[in-house]
Scaffold this motif. Structure first.
Motif, PDB file in Angstrom:
ATOM      1  N   ILE A  49       3.248   2.573   8.744  1.00  0.00           N
ATOM      2  CA  ILE A  49       2.862   1.426   9.577  1.00  0.00           C
ATOM      3  C   ILE A  49       3.964   0.368   9.618  1.00  0.00           C
ATOM      4  O   ILE A  49       3.920  -0.550  10.439  1.00  0.00           O
ATOM      5  CB  ILE A  49       1.535   0.803   9.097  1.00  0.00           C
ATOM      6  CG1 ILE A  49       1.678   0.250   7.671  1.00  0.00           C
ATOM      7  CG2 ILE A  49       0.399   1.807   9.166  1.00  0.00           C
ATOM      8  CD1 ILE A  49       0.437  -0.488   7.178  1.00  0.00           C
ATOM      9  N   TYR A  50       4.956   0.502   8.743  1.00  0.00           N
ATOM     10  CA  TYR A  50       6.065  -0.461   8.707  1.00  0.00           C
ATOM     11  C   TYR A  50       7.337   0.105   9.343  1.00  0.00           C
ATOM     12  O   TYR A  50       8.405  -0.495   9.234  1.00  0.00           O
ATOM     13  CB  TYR A  50       6.362  -0.872   7.269  1.00  0.00           C
ATOM     14  CG  TYR A  50       5.194  -1.527   6.579  1.00  0.00           C
ATOM     15  CD1 TYR A  50       4.844  -2.850   6.844  1.00  0.00           C
ATOM     16  CD2 TYR A  50       4.411  -0.810   5.664  1.00  0.00           C
ATOM     17  CE1 TYR A  50       3.764  -3.456   6.221  1.00  0.00           C
ATOM     18  CE2 TYR A  50       3.329  -1.404   5.038  1.00  0.00           C
ATOM     19  CZ  TYR A  50       3.012  -2.719   5.318  1.00  0.00           C
ATOM     20  OH  TYR A  50       1.933  -3.311   4.698  1.00  0.00           O
ATOM     21  N   ALA A  51       7.228   1.236  10.010  1.00  0.00           N
ATOM     22  CA  ALA A  51       8.413   1.906  10.543  1.00  0.00           C
ATOM     23  C   ALA A  51       9.216   1.012  11.485  1.00  0.00           C
ATOM     24  O   ALA A  51      10.447   1.099  11.551  1.00  0.00           O
ATOM     25  CB  ALA A  51       8.008   3.193  11.267  1.00  0.00           C
ATOM     26  N   GLY A  52       8.526   0.139  12.220  1.00  0.00           N
ATOM     27  CA  GLY A  52       9.212  -0.731  13.167  1.00  0.00           C
ATOM     28  C   GLY A  52      10.240  -1.633  12.528  1.00  0.00           C
ATOM     29  O   GLY A  52      11.246  -2.001  13.159  1.00  0.00           O
ATOM     30  N   TRP A  53      10.005  -1.984  11.271  1.00  0.00           N
ATOM     31  CA  TRP A  53      10.954  -2.838  10.564  1.00  0.00           C
ATOM     32  C   TRP A  53      12.295  -2.136  10.352  1.00  0.00           C
ATOM     33  O   TRP A  53      13.319  -2.799  10.162  1.00  0.00           O
ATOM     34  CB  TRP A  53      10.375  -3.258   9.216  1.00  0.00           C
ATOM     35  CG  TRP A  53       9.307  -4.294   9.338  1.00  0.00           C
ATOM     36  CD1 TRP A  53       7.954  -4.088   9.374  1.00  0.00           C
ATOM     37  CD2 TRP A  53       9.488  -5.704   9.460  1.00  0.00           C
ATOM     38  NE1 TRP A  53       7.288  -5.277   9.505  1.00  0.00           N
ATOM     39  CE2 TRP A  53       8.213  -6.290   9.561  1.00  0.00           C
ATOM     40  CE3 TRP A  53      10.614  -6.531   9.505  1.00  0.00           C
ATOM     41  CZ2 TRP A  53       8.019  -7.662   9.701  1.00  0.00           C
ATOM     42  CZ3 TRP A  53      10.433  -7.893   9.635  1.00  0.00           C
ATOM     43  CH2 TRP A  53       9.149  -8.449   9.724  1.00  0.00           C
ATOM     44  N   PHE A  54      12.286  -0.824  10.343  1.00  0.00           N
ATOM     45  CA  PHE A  54      13.500  -0.072  10.035  1.00  0.00           C
ATOM     46  C   PHE A  54      14.136   0.530  11.284  1.00  0.00           C
ATOM     47  O   PHE A  54      15.092   1.306  11.192  1.00  0.00           O
ATOM     48  CB  PHE A  54      13.167   1.022   9.011  1.00  0.00           C
ATOM     49  CG  PHE A  54      12.644   0.452   7.728  1.00  0.00           C
ATOM     50  CD1 PHE A  54      13.511   0.027   6.736  1.00  0.00           C
ATOM     51  CD2 PHE A  54      11.278   0.286   7.526  1.00  0.00           C
ATOM     52  CE1 PHE A  54      13.038  -0.525   5.558  1.00  0.00           C
ATOM     53  CE2 PHE A  54      10.786  -0.264   6.351  1.00  0.00           C
ATOM     54  CZ  PHE A  54      11.675  -0.669   5.362  1.00  0.00           C
ATOM     55  N   ASN A  55      13.610   0.153  12.436  1.00  0.00           N
ATOM     56  CA  ASN A  55      14.151   0.643  13.705  1.00  0.00           C
ATOM     57  C   ASN A  55      14.636  -0.508  14.595  1.00  0.00           C
ATOM     58  O   ASN A  55      14.745  -0.356  15.809  1.00  0.00           O
ATOM     59  CB  ASN A  55      13.095   1.465  14.457  1.00  0.00           C
ATOM     60  CG  ASN A  55      12.725   2.731  13.713  1.00  0.00           C
ATOM     61  OD1 ASN A  55      13.598   3.439  13.220  1.00  0.00           O
ATOM     62  ND2 ASN A  55      11.432   3.010  13.609  1.00  0.00           N
ATOM     63  N   LEU A  56      14.918  -1.637  13.980  1.00  0.00           N
ATOM     64  CA  LEU A  56      15.384  -2.787  14.746  1.00  0.00           C
ATOM     65  C   LEU A  56      16.794  -2.545  15.281  1.00  0.00           C
ATOM     66  O   LEU A  56      17.633  -1.951  14.614  1.00  0.00           O
ATOM     67  CB  LEU A  56      15.377  -4.038  13.860  1.00  0.00           C
ATOM     68  CG  LEU A  56      14.011  -4.523  13.370  1.00  0.00           C
ATOM     69  CD1 LEU A  56      14.198  -5.661  12.392  1.00  0.00           C
ATOM     70  CD2 LEU A  56      13.139  -4.963  14.546  1.00  0.00           C
ATOM     71  N   ARG A  57      17.063  -3.022  16.480  1.00  0.00           N
ATOM     72  CA  ARG A  57      18.420  -2.937  17.027  1.00  0.00           C
ATOM     73  C   ARG A  57      19.074  -4.306  16.950  1.00  0.00           C
ATOM     74  O   ARG A  57      18.408  -5.341  17.007  1.00  0.00           O
ATOM     75  CB  ARG A  57      18.386  -2.443  18.481  1.00  0.00           C
ATOM     76  CG  ARG A  57      17.738  -3.405  19.451  1.00  0.00           C
ATOM     77  CD  ARG A  57      17.801  -2.882  20.886  1.00  0.00           C
ATOM     78  NE  ARG A  57      17.255  -3.878  21.818  1.00  0.00           N
ATOM     79  CZ  ARG A  57      17.957  -4.860  22.339  1.00  0.00           C
ATOM     80  NH1 ARG A  57      19.219  -5.031  22.000  1.00  0.00           N
ATOM     81  NH2 ARG A  57      17.397  -5.714  23.182  1.00  0.00           N
ATOM     82  N   ALA A  58      20.371  -4.306  16.777  1.00  0.00           N
ATOM     83  CA  ALA A  58      21.120  -5.572  16.705  1.00  0.00           C
ATOM     84  C   ALA A  58      21.461  -6.070  18.100  1.00  0.00           C
ATOM     85  O   ALA A  58      21.852  -5.276  18.976  1.00  0.00           O
ATOM     86  CB  ALA A  58      22.395  -5.361  15.905  1.00  0.00           C
ATOM     87  N   GLY A  60       0.806  -1.210   0.000  1.00  0.00           N
ATOM     88  CA  GLY A  60       0.000   0.000   0.000  1.00  0.00           C
ATOM     89  C   GLY A  60       0.838   1.260   0.000  1.00  0.00           C
ATOM     90  O   GLY A  60       2.053   1.233  -0.200  1.00  0.00           O
ATOM     91  N   SER A  61       0.192   2.389   0.263  1.00  0.00           N
ATOM     92  CA  SER A  61       0.880   3.678   0.211  1.00  0.00           C
ATOM     93  C   SER A  61       1.265   4.223   1.583  1.00  0.00           C
ATOM     94  O   SER A  61       2.067   5.140   1.683  1.00  0.00           O
ATOM     95  CB  SER A  61      -0.005   4.710  -0.512  1.00  0.00           C
ATOM     96  OG  SER A  61      -1.248   4.849   0.152  1.00  0.00           O
ATOM     97  N   ASP A  62       0.706   3.659   2.645  1.00  0.00           N
ATOM     98  CA  ASP A  62       1.001   4.146   3.996  1.00  0.00           C
ATOM     99  C   ASP A  62       2.186   3.363   4.555  1.00  0.00           C
ATOM    100  O   ASP A  62       2.034   2.313   5.188  1.00  0.00           O
ATOM    101  CB  ASP A  62      -0.214   3.986   4.908  1.00  0.00           C
ATOM    102  CG  ASP A  62       0.044   4.551   6.305  1.00  0.00           C
ATOM    103  OD1 ASP A  62       1.099   5.185   6.497  1.00  0.00           O
ATOM    104  OD2 ASP A  62      -0.798   4.335   7.200  1.00  0.00           O
ATOM    105  N   LYS A  63       3.365   3.890   4.350  1.00  0.00           N
ATOM    106  CA  LYS A  63       4.574   3.184   4.777  1.00  0.00           C
ATOM    107  C   LYS A  63       4.887   3.378   6.254  1.00  0.00           C
ATOM    108  O   LYS A  63       5.715   2.660   6.813  1.00  0.00           O
ATOM    109  CB  LYS A  63       5.762   3.623   3.923  1.00  0.00           C
ATOM    110  CG  LYS A  63       5.662   3.156   2.476  1.00  0.00           C
ATOM    111  CD  LYS A  63       6.949   3.426   1.747  1.00  0.00           C
ATOM    112  CE  LYS A  63       6.921   2.801   0.363  1.00  0.00           C
ATOM    113  NZ  LYS A  63       8.177   3.047  -0.364  1.00  0.00           N
TER     114      LYS A  63
END
Length: 223
Positions: free
Chosen positions: A208-217, A203-206
């Motif tokens: 809602i996926y922000a958590g995928w790009f804030n993962l810590r190692a 979809g166009s509302d990205k």
């Protein structure tokens, strides 16, 4: 640099068999969606260095798998495919020629011929004489283009293409960029088509996926 919404930018290096396969379908995709296809020659080795990667050919198990993979795709889509003369090889001459100032139709034809020479005819496009012959077969002035390809301006254009691609997030070839969205590899053409059709599964509302790009190692591989 790559921000025209009516353009489909196609980043390629003649080293890539998947770039040859995807080139066969990208023009039709662009036409179907009223986009201007813009081929952008880049140095794949420069992308690898910038992102601290190795090429697929440098990983024997991956090379074997990928060879079968591209053979299957070439058969499935009816695209001529043959072993390259050598691989890896130095693609700089062919890439620089592709950066020369040419009318759009002639440039597209020359790129197609250089790709075909590499991946359908097993010719050594790392050799000046071979590139010169391909230029002549395209009905162009080989001496003039080969001389232009050696100028500082054309060499700088290829470097600028590569640097700008890296800045845009390009890490491999082929990569297609449209409306700030990257699609990498022949196998991503389906996702590109869905995106252009307005049928992107995410979809166009990205946001809602922000958590995928804030993962810590919590672990790190030693290098």
């Amino acid at each position: 640099m790559f921000n025209k919404p009516n353009h489909l930018y196609y980043f390629f290096d003649f080293l890539s068999h998947n770039a040859w396969l995807a080139w066969q379908r990208s023009a039709k995709l662009a036409t179907q969606h009223d986009l201007i296809l813009e081929p952008v020659p880049v140095v794949f080795a420069g992308l690898l260095k910038a992102h601290n990667q190795v090429g697929p050919g440098e990983v024997p198990a991956k090379l074997r798998w990928m060879t079968w993979n591209v053979l299957r795709k070439s058969k499935q889509h009816g695209i001529a495919f043959a072993p390259p003369h050598t691989h890896p090889f130095n693609p700089l001459i062919a890439l620089r020629v592709s950066c020369c100032d040419l009318p759009r139709a002639q440039r597209f034809d020359l790129i197609t011929r250089l790709f075909s020479a590499t991946w359908a005819e097993s010719r050594a496009v790392s050799e000046p004489d071979v590139v010169s012959a391909v230029i002549t077969e395209a009905g162009l002035n080989a001496d003039a283009l080969m001389a232009e390809a050696q100028t500082d301006a054309v060499k700088a254009r290829l470097r600028e293409n590569t640097d700008a691609a890296i800045a845009a997030g390009v890490f491999g070839v082929p990569t297609m960029l449209v409306r700030n969205e990257l699609f990498w590899g022949f196998d991503d053409l389906e996702n590109l088509e869905n995106f252009l059709d307005g049928a992107d599964p995410i979809g166009s509302d990205k946001e809602i996926y922000a958590g995928w790009f804030n993962l810590r190692a919590s672990a790190q591989r030693k290098r």
